[in-house]
Scaffold this motif. Structure first.
Motif, PDB file in Angstrom:
ATOM      1  N   GLN A   4       0.829  -1.213   0.000  1.00  0.00           N
ATOM      2  CA  GLN A   4       0.000   0.000   0.000  1.00  0.00           C
ATOM      3  C   GLN A   4       0.862   1.261   0.000  1.00  0.00           C
ATOM      4  O   GLN A   4       0.557   2.228  -0.704  1.00  0.00           O
ATOM      5  N   ALA A   9      -3.635   1.874  -6.088  1.00  0.00           N
ATOM      6  CA  ALA A   9      -4.762   2.237  -5.226  1.00  0.00           C
ATOM      7  C   ALA A   9      -6.060   2.345  -6.018  1.00  0.00           C
ATOM      8  O   ALA A   9      -6.950   3.114  -5.670  1.00  0.00           O
ATOM      9  N   PHE A  30      -6.774   4.847   0.257  1.00  0.00           N
ATOM     10  CA  PHE A  30      -7.398   3.558   0.539  1.00  0.00           C
ATOM     11  C   PHE A  30      -8.509   3.754   1.568  1.00  0.00           C
ATOM     12  O   PHE A  30      -8.385   4.578   2.480  1.00  0.00           O
ATOM     13  N   VAL A  43      -6.425   1.042   5.575  1.00  0.00           N
ATOM     14  CA  VAL A  43      -4.985   0.789   5.547  1.00  0.00           C
ATOM     15  C   VAL A  43      -4.669  -0.192   6.658  1.00  0.00           C
ATOM     16  O   VAL A  43      -4.889   0.089   7.841  1.00  0.00           O
TER      17      VAL A  43
END
Length: 818
Positions: free
Chosen positions: A84, A159, A283, A286
């Protein structure tokens, strides 16, 4: 900045550490070149594929580090949070976004919704970024972070965001972009309409104004694309629209650049617009840590003892089978595997089921303990490595098997399944290879190692943690391989009661000494005694020392195994020992010396009786003959009706001739219960054990050591630094004749090198190696003779000989310091 600009390079005079050239923007290669040796060694240790083979210099390392396949391999090792963070850098640090290029740590923290850490030790984002920098997936550029360029291709929708506006607008017709620029930014001073619109919409305030102008249906359409995927479908997506003519919700969005057509029926939400709709968040959730384990607790001692017991079972089963295969090997199938019947016999010999037997055999093969011989009709045999292996302590024998299994790409659980062509896969044959198997085994065991000692997680919680730990490896095949790995680890003694054994933890860290110490403390101590009983059996209450186990297996048959091993003495087993050269006294002394109980009289009688009859008859070659010191025995033999087919003729009271060969005579008389012994020409008995055959090992695993990778990494860095110096050091070319008589150029090369050797100066040479590659070398010549240059090669840190005709250029170095 273009893709090529990131991988700049070789600037003569920049020095071995490659400081950035004044006036030029920094590049990925200049950053990599400026890293310390320790940092480069850490990169090489984390990504060993980058130095296979070792790059010629740092520029070549930078090129390899940003190539598709090496980056794909390192992406598979990132956990969910690290991925991420990387996607955030790719999304916000894209050089197609408006200036400044790159992203700051503060911007990343805000986009990920992470609160500032009060303690640097708890700063998860900083640790994740340090890992990405160590792996050379991101690099700093004037206080901002940028991803390596290939990630744009490997993570095309970071993302779940679409591309930035610039490439989307650049793909549209010029008239469409001009109309959009006139409607949105009529007074822009930008050089192009694309730049005008992209710069305008890079401001979130402008995007907010435009979004506020559309109705609820259009806003709902934007919201449906905001969190991805960023593409939608509509009829006639490339229609010509302006603010004045837009009527439908889709048209109002197209007219404002909030959606951009990317196909005849496809619309894409630009990255800048999506970031506004997400309020700057990348996001929805997370995840900074893996999900918790669920399972049951086991006392740590019970786990290790269970695993050690299984390890001992593995060792005993393999030794039992391979000793049998030494005398009676299994046949090799036409496809190179082991037949179903032979596998069934092997399972019976090892006292286990066929699937476990297949695993044991595959592990033994991976460890180099079994292989095929070189016959046309091949057989599976123990190798010479097996003889060395069985002499080692049991903990080291197990470690060799465990290490071989961890590194093997063969999956024994596929035995008996069918391939795409409908052919059955056989153990030890083709079709069992799965390249991802070693990584799945390491992942599963390493994740078990993160649980508290003795904790056995459920398969569901382990799968969930692996999905977080290695998100890019998840697939049905990977899940299947993890399941196989857990079952096989239990059968081999790496786990016990569903938890990781204590001796496996150091093994996963390549600390075999520690693993051996832990396992040795749990394995049963080899015994040097047995309990001989009155029913012609001997009980070994535990594993026996190697010498006693071998002698006892020679004089007795194994009747049962388990916590204790039961051996049974029979006429055949005693005769087997006598045939191997043991005498009556040898057998009796062995049993008296190692038995904790008195030797039963019945066993003494058995050994004495078999020994007395052993060798009374001796067979030689006439066609053959029999000789015996007891005439009554020969009389009985000649009178026996069953020997009529042997053509026996009495030559003397102690000699009988036969009409068949000695081998046939011996075999026939043994069938009749007489048990003759072959005799040599000088009258001595020829005693021998059955032939023990061995195959040559194919792949023997190399011993691992924790210090080797570090040393190799530092050596690779040193070689690349030297190559960098050779490529970038300032130099003055030595003129060489291009035309002239044959050999004039080589003569000029030799003259220049001779002069440098006399003056003790280092020189730079361009050299064509034996593979035809052009390489740079910095050489300190020590002598020139016979068309060869001998000198210290600083690039390779060794003395080498160079053929003069392969030297393409020579240059004097301005800085001759070492």
């Amino acid at each position: 900045m273009t893709d090529n600009a990131q991988l700049d390079e070789h600037e003569p005079g920049a020095g071995s550490r490659g400081a950035p050239v004044p006036g030029r923007p920094p590049t990925f290669t200049s950053w990599l070149r400026g890293r310390s040796d320790d940092e480069l060694a850490a990169l090489v240790a984390a990504r060993p594929d980058l130095v296979q083979p070792v790059p010629v210099d740092i520029g070549a390392l930078a090129t390899r580090a940003t190539t598709r396949n090496p980056v794909l391999r390192v992406l598979e090792r990132l956990d969910h949070f690290g991925l991420q963070v990387l996607e955030a850098v790719v999304a916000l640090g894209d050089d197609r976004l408006s200036e400044p290029v790159g992203v700051t740590t503060a911007e990343l923290s805000a986009a990920l919704g992470l609160a500032p850490a009060t303690d640097p030790a708890d700063d998860l984002l900083a640790r994740a970024l340090d890992d990405l920098l160590r792996l050379a997936l991101v690099w700093p550029d004037r206080g901002r972070l940028r991803p390596v360029q290939v990630l744009r291709e490997l993570l095309p929708q970071p993302a779940q965001l679409g591309p930035p506006l610039r490439p989307l607008l650049a793909a549209l017709p010029h008239s469409t972009v001009r109309r959009l620029a006139d409607d949105l930014v009529p007074d822009s001073t930008a050089a192009t309409p694309v730049e005008s619109v992209a710069t305008f919409l890079s401001e979130s305030a402008h995007v907010g104004t435009l979004v506020g102008q559309v109705g609820d249906p259009a806003r709902r359409l934007l919201d449906s694309l905001a969190w991805g995927p960023p593409h939608g479908t509509v009829t006639d997506a490339r229609r010509e629209i302006s603010l004045a003519t837009a009527s439908s919700p889709v048209e109002t969005l197209l007219a404002r650049g909030l959606l951009v057509p990317t196909g005849d029926d496809t619309l894409t939400l630009p990255r800048e617009v999506a970031l506004y709709l997400r309020s700057g968040r990348l996001f929805r959730d997370v995840s900074t840590a893996p999900p918790p384990f669920e399972g049951r607790e086991n006392p740590g001692t019970t786990v290790t003892r269970a695993a050690a017991g299984q390890a001992f079972t593995l060792l005993r089963a393999l030794e039992e089978l391979l000793e049998r295969w030494s005398e009676d090997p299994a046949a090799v199938l036409r496809n190179g595997g082991l037949g179903v019947r032979d596998l069934r016999r092997a399972a019976q010999a090892m006292d286990t089921d066929e699937q476990t037997a297949a695993l044991y055999l595959e592990t033994a093969r991976s460890a180099g303990l079994i292989a095929t011989d070189d016959r046309v009709e091949g057989e599976w045999l123990p190798t010479r490595e097996y003889d060395l292996w069985r002499e080692r302590p049991p903990e080291w024998r197990w470690l060799r098997l465990a290490r071989a299994w961890l590194g093997s790409d063969r999956v024994a659980a596929l035995n008996g399944s069918r391939d795409s062509g409908g052919r059955v896969r056989n153990v030890l044959g083709p079709g069992l290879v799965r390249p991802a198997a070693p990584q799945a085994r390491h992942d599963a065991l390493a994740e078990l190692g993160t649980a508290p000692p003795g904790f056995a997680p459920t398969q569901e919680s382990l799968a969930a943690r692996l999905a977080w730990r290695r998100p890019r490896r998840q697939s049905p095949l990977y899940t299947e391989l993890v399941g196989y790995a857990l079952a096989e680890a239990a059968a081999l003694g790496l786990t016990g009661r569903g938890a990781l054994a204590e001796h496996t933890r150091p093994l996963l860290e390549d600390d075999e000494e520690a693993a051996a110490r832990v396992l040795a403390s749990e394995l049963p101590t080899p015994l040097d005694h047995v309990l001989v009983q009155g029913d012609m059996t001997a009980v070994a209450p535990g594993p026996l020392v190697t010498g006693l186990a071998r002698e006892l297996a020679l004089v007795a048959d194994v009747e049962s195994t388990g916590g204790a091993t039961v051996y049974r003495f029979t006429e055949e087993s005693v005769r087997r020992a006598l045939d191997a050269g043991r005498g009556i006294a040898d057998i009796t002394d062995l049993l008296e010396r190692h038995s904790r109980t008195p030797l039963p009289q019945a066993l003494r009688y058995l050994v004495s009786d078999v020994g007395r009859r052993h060798g009374r008859l001796r067979a030689g070659t006439a066609s053959s003959y029999l000789r015996c010191d007891e005439p009554s025995v020969l009389e009985e033999l000649v009178s026996d009706r069953r020997t009529g087919d042997l053509g026996l003729v009495r030559l003397a009271p102690t000699v009988v001739a036969a009409g068949v060969s000695r081998a046939a005579l011996v075999d026939r008389l043994r069938q009749l219960g007489y048990h003759p012994v072959p005799e040599s020409g000088d009258g001595s008995m020829r005693l021998s054990r059955p032939e023990v055959r061995r195959a040559e090992p194919t792949d023997v695993p190399a011993p691992s050591g924790s210090g080797a990778p570090r040393e190799l990494s530092r050596a690779a860095v040193k070689a690349m630094r030297a190559g960098d110096e050779a490529s970038n050091i300032a130099r003055r070319p030595v003129p060489l004749p291009e035309d002239g008589p044959p050999g004039s150029r080589t003569a000029a090369v030799l003259e220049a090198l001779t002069r440098a050797a006399k003056e003790g100066r280092r020189v730079w040479i361009g050299y064509t190696d034996t593979d035809g590659r052009q390489v740079s070398r910095i050489v300190e010549p020590s002598g020139v003779d016979g068309g060869f240059l001998t000198g210290y090669d600083a690039t390779r840190d060794a003395v080498h000989r160079f053929a003069a005709h392969r030297i393409s250029a020579i240059a004097e170095l301005e800085n001759t310091a070492d």
